[in-house]
Design an enzyme around this catalytic site. Sequence first.
Site, PDB file in Angstrom:
ATOM      1  CE  LYS A  38      58.467 -32.208 -75.644  1.00  0.00           C
ATOM      2  NZ  LYS A  38      58.370 -30.965 -74.850  1.00  0.00           N
ATOM      3  NE  ARG A 135      58.471 -24.650 -70.879  1.00  0.00           N
ATOM      4  CZ  ARG A 135      58.039 -25.699 -71.599  1.00  0.00           C
ATOM      5  NH1 ARG A 135      57.691 -26.819 -70.995  1.00  0.00           N
ATOM      6  NH2 ARG A 135      57.953 -25.630 -72.907  1.00  0.00           N
ATOM      7  NE  ARG A 218      57.394 -25.617 -80.888  1.00  0.00           N
ATOM      8  CZ  ARG A 218      57.056 -24.349 -80.631  1.00  0.00           C
ATOM      9  NH1 ARG A 218      57.484 -23.363 -81.440  1.00  0.00           N
ATOM     10  NH2 ARG A 218      56.297 -24.049 -79.613  1.00  0.00           N
ATOM     11  CB  CYS A 310      53.872 -57.503 -58.571  1.00  0.00           C
ATOM     12  SG  CYS A 310      52.576 -58.372 -57.666  1.00  0.00           S
TER      13      CYS A 310
END
Length: 382
Positions: A38, A135, A218, A310
């Site tokens: 992902k 979640r 995983r 910058c």
Amino acid sequence: MNYYRDTWVEINLDNIAYNVKETVKLLPSKEKLFAVVKANAYGHGACAVAEAALGAGAHGLAVAFIDEALSLRKSAIAAPVLVLGASRPSDAGVAAEHHISLTVYQLEWLKQAQAYLSPEQTVKVHVKCDTGMGRLGVKTQEELKELVAFIDQSPQFIFEGLFTHFATADELDTAYFEDQLFKFTAMVESLEERPPYVHCANSAVSLRFKKAHFNAVRLGIAMYGLSPSDEIKPLLPFPLKPAFSLHTKIVHVKRMNKGEKVSYGATYEAQGDEWVATLPIGYADGWIRKLQGQEVLAAGCRVPIIGRICMDQCMIRLPYELPAGTTVTLIGRQCNEEITMDDIADRLATINYEVPCLITSRVPRVYKSKGEVLHIDNPLVR
């Protein structure tokens, strides 16, 4: 060469493969490894990493959204792909068409999604359990059984997996992890029949706790050669090999006199006669302003970023004059010195996961294997 600015990321695919192979060695023969790609493979490049991981023994892939799964399919990757995050019920047909497995966690989602599927379409689903992450996920055995019963009676859904996610597996204190594991185990055992994949092990659990493997794991952050946390790094069963390095080249060198100032706000003032070099990388590349003062490597020496960073450039103070075109390493090794992803994370007061994700897509990814460039991904000039 298909990039025209001397700033680039190098991805060592051999190190990706090594981290996967070493993890696979720890697993029983029937246990499957899903490589988590992902967020564009945590900034490394999803398709290239997916191919390297699958070639090294990964069984399938995991992403966050359907869009990410479709990107893999468009690259002709046919391996199993699981979407870990929430998907719209109206997109269930897209998942079915492209053989993408979805995460489900609400009965209402299943009912809505069913209305968007033709009678001939089927979607493989993994039920998410919330055992303490807070979640997505069902929280009780009753909710779980209700979802599974609906899936079993519907010809349009296939119960492919059951999973949860740990909140503290990368910490030394394992009490909360043990509580989550106990809850998930009870949910698994409450089912009359287990689905093909039962998984709860992320990188930390995959490498630390065999008792929590079930039949799939995983592998995320460890696949990229990064430890899930500093705390457990000494406990890992093999040394991880980082795959990501960031480089640029000096485009201009000038002699600054004492009292002269550098960059926006004139926050840096030369304390004497100094050599200052300009680098073509800035906060629009993900090299954010908070990295002012961070050291980088030039000619094998540590040198500081001076003045404010910058949008497209930043400046460094050199120990002596170096020519334009000199390679500067911002993350990675040069001679006997190394600046790690963890060094940058510490400077930013964050975790190593976040750092490669910050480096934007306008920085080309150069993929290497056995020291040779395999291909270059530069979305700006495709």
